[in-house]
Design an enzyme around this catalytic site. Structure first.
Site, mmCIF file in Angstrom:
data_model
loop_
_atom_site.group_PDB
_atom_site.id
_atom_site.type_symbol
_atom_site.label_atom_id
_atom_site.label_comp_id
_atom_site.label_asym_id
_atom_site.label_seq_id
_atom_site.Cartn_x
_atom_site.Cartn_y
_atom_site.Cartn_z
ATOM 1 C CG ASP A 20 -1.738 -1.258 1.365
ATOM 2 O OD1 ASP A 20 -2.329 -1.691 0.368
ATOM 3 O OD2 ASP A 20 -1.750 -1.834 2.467
ATOM 4 C CE LYS A 23 3.597 -2.529 -4.403
ATOM 5 N NZ LYS A 23 3.095 -2.179 -3.049
ATOM 6 N N GLY A 50 -4.350 -4.644 -4.418
ATOM 7 C CA GLY A 50 -4.848 -3.716 -5.424
ATOM 8 C C GLY A 50 -3.970 -2.494 -5.558
ATOM 9 C CG HIS A 51 -0.716 -1.933 -7.561
ATOM 10 N ND1 HIS A 51 0.376 -2.334 -8.304
ATOM 11 C CD2 HIS A 51 -0.494 -2.422 -6.311
ATOM 12 C CE1 HIS A 51 1.204 -3.025 -7.538
ATOM 13 N NE2 HIS A 51 0.690 -3.084 -6.327
ATOM 14 C CD GLN A 234 1.073 -9.188 -2.525
ATOM 15 O OE1 GLN A 234 2.007 -9.670 -3.123
ATOM 16 N NE2 GLN A 234 -0.168 -9.365 -2.914
ATOM 17 C CG ASP A 373 -1.124 14.323 -0.330
ATOM 18 O OD1 ASP A 373 -0.280 13.460 -0.631
ATOM 19 O OD2 ASP A 373 -2.347 14.120 -0.402
#
Length: 464
Positions: A20, A23, A50-51, A234, A373
């Site tokens: 997470d 990537k 998930g990307h 991952q 941010d």
């Protein structure tokens, strides 16, 4: 294959934390610079991570398809992956019609297939662990890899053989026997009906795609001196052997996995680009030295859902004296909810000992810092510099994090005023000082800093 002197090298893009890290955005930004003759490959994992990619103002989550799908480069699902055919077909269905990608997509015949019964095995076995569960996503990844080591797996290349369905039925029966004998679970048709339909629809779809050996497509690109990007899934700390075992995934997530996951010599793999978040998150069970709220947070994220947390903490204070509330605020600001599972991600401060370990093991020569941010508004930002274990200050991580009582030694940085977007494409002094400190401490250049979710929300530093 040509000699290494006459070809380029693969650039792995690897997460340096527990996944997470962003990537997907990193790969998408690199992909935007690639040509049609360049190549982006996945080399491990399946649809268990998930990307998230932003494209023309819309968010997409890809679990199998490489994050460069919106670019021009060729995209390849490598031999080290496990493929859920139904999930792959469904994933391709969300891509806008104006994006041409099927003619750029290829798959290795050596990739392992995830069967409907693999998914059942995964979820039932995880439930049976009770309090000892490791936090599996329940997508059938571990049983799929297990069948490979048991020498009974079905692979993509098998779908073209005349006895494929016969072998599928036989392997499914073995899985059902295991569920009955080991877990006292009797499978009924309702359990797998939808999965079965999706699986066979996916097999039909797979047969329409280009099937090519990973080594062949990679060697061809390298020999032509084209760029090859290996997109990791991952993160380093989830590697099956070198991660925080046993709270790991079932594949090699590190740069070394590129070689075995594609069937190529290690000499073909160059220095990695390491992706790290400006803070740290973790999904599932296991040790987390810098976690805000400690054990209380770990239990909360295990047992609670986002909807409940949102009702309980309407406006969590990121500068609260209660670290637990700070962690919730950080999660809310970064929307740290699992892209695949929907689980709450545990949150904490940057951890230098773990980053040193991850950079060394991956030969990470360049870095990308994401989600800076999200730290806007924090009065103080902390970084763990050392561990104290049994009264001793150490910089190296112990063999087993879960067996050591770790206290973190923090260095504190002042936050900045306002949002990063208020500074016109530059970083405020306090944020820049934080970035430069990380570069000096980690002895690597940060190519760019993520200042928002979309690909163009960055401040470039050494980007070429």
């Amino acid at each position: 294959m040509t000699s290494l002197k006459n070809q380029s090298q693969i650039t792995p893009i690897i997460g340096l934390q527990w996944g997470d890290e962003g990537k997907g955005k990193g790969v998408a930004r690199i992909a935007s610079k690639l040509k049609a003759s360049d190549l982006i490959v996945r080399f491990q994992g399946g649809n268990n991570a998930g990307h998230t990619i932003w494209y023309k103002g819309k968010s997409y989550v890809f679990k199998l398809i490489p994050s460069g799908v919106f670019g021009r480069a060729q995209i390849h699902l490598g031999a080290g992956m496990v493929i859920n055919p139904g999930a792959l077909k469904q994933e391709t269905g969300v891509i806008p019609k104006g994006v041409s990608f099927l003619n750029r997509l290829s798959i290795s015949p050596h990739a392992v297939l995830t069967l409907p019964t693999h998914i059942l095995l995964d979820s039932i076995s995880e439930k049976a662990k009770g309090k000892k569960k490791i936090g599996s996503t329940g997508r059938g990844i571990s049983p799929s890899y297990t069948d490979l080591t048991l020498r009974r797996a079905l692979r993509v290349g098998d779908i073209f053989e005349p006895d494929f369905k016969k072998r599928y039925i036989a392997l499914s029966r073995e899985h059902k026997d295991t569920l009955q004998k080991v877990f006292n679970y009797k499978v009924n048709k309702k359990d797998t009906k939808e999965y079965e339909k999706n699986f066979w629809d996916g097999i039909k779809f797979l047969r329409s795609l280009t099937i090519v050996n990973s080594a062949e497509i990679v060697s061809r690109a390298l020999s032509g001196r084209h760029k090859v990007i290996a997109e990791g899934a991952q993160g380093t700390l989830l590697d099956v052997r070198f991660g925080n075992y046993p709270y790991v995934t079932s594949s090699h997530t590190i740069a070394g996995g590129v070689s075995t996951g594609l069937g190529i010599p290690p000499s073909f793999v160059g220095g990695a680009i390491g992706i790290l978040k400006a803070y740290v998150t973790k999904v599932g069970e296991g040790p987390f030295p810098t976690e805000l709220g400690g054990k209380r947070s770990a239990i909360w994220c295990r047992d609670k859902k986002f909807v409940y947390e949102k009702e309980k903490f309407l406006n969590p204070d990121q500068n609260s004296r209660d670290e637990f509330e700070q962690g919730i605020a950080l999660r809310r600001l970064g929307f740290e909810i699992g892209a695949v599972t929907g689980r709450l991600r545990r949150t904490g401060w940057m951890d230098i000992p773990l980053l040193h370990y991850a950079m060394k093991i991956n030969n990470a020569t360049q870095l990308v810092l994401t989600k800076l941010d999200v730290l806007s508004g924090f009065k103080e930002i902390k970084v763990c510099m050392d561990y104290i274990i049994n009264g001793q200050k150490i910089k190296e991580i112990p063999f087993d994090l879960s067996r050591s009582e770790i206290k973190c030694v923090y260095k504190t940085f002042p936050g900045w005023k306002g949002k990063l977007s208020d500074y016109g494409g530059k970083l405020p002094k306090e944020a820049l000082d934080y970035v430069k400190f990380l570069e000096k401490t980690l002895n690597a250049k940060i190519l760019y800093v993520g200042t928002g979710p979309e690909e163009h929300h960055v401040v470039e530093r050494y980007w070429r």
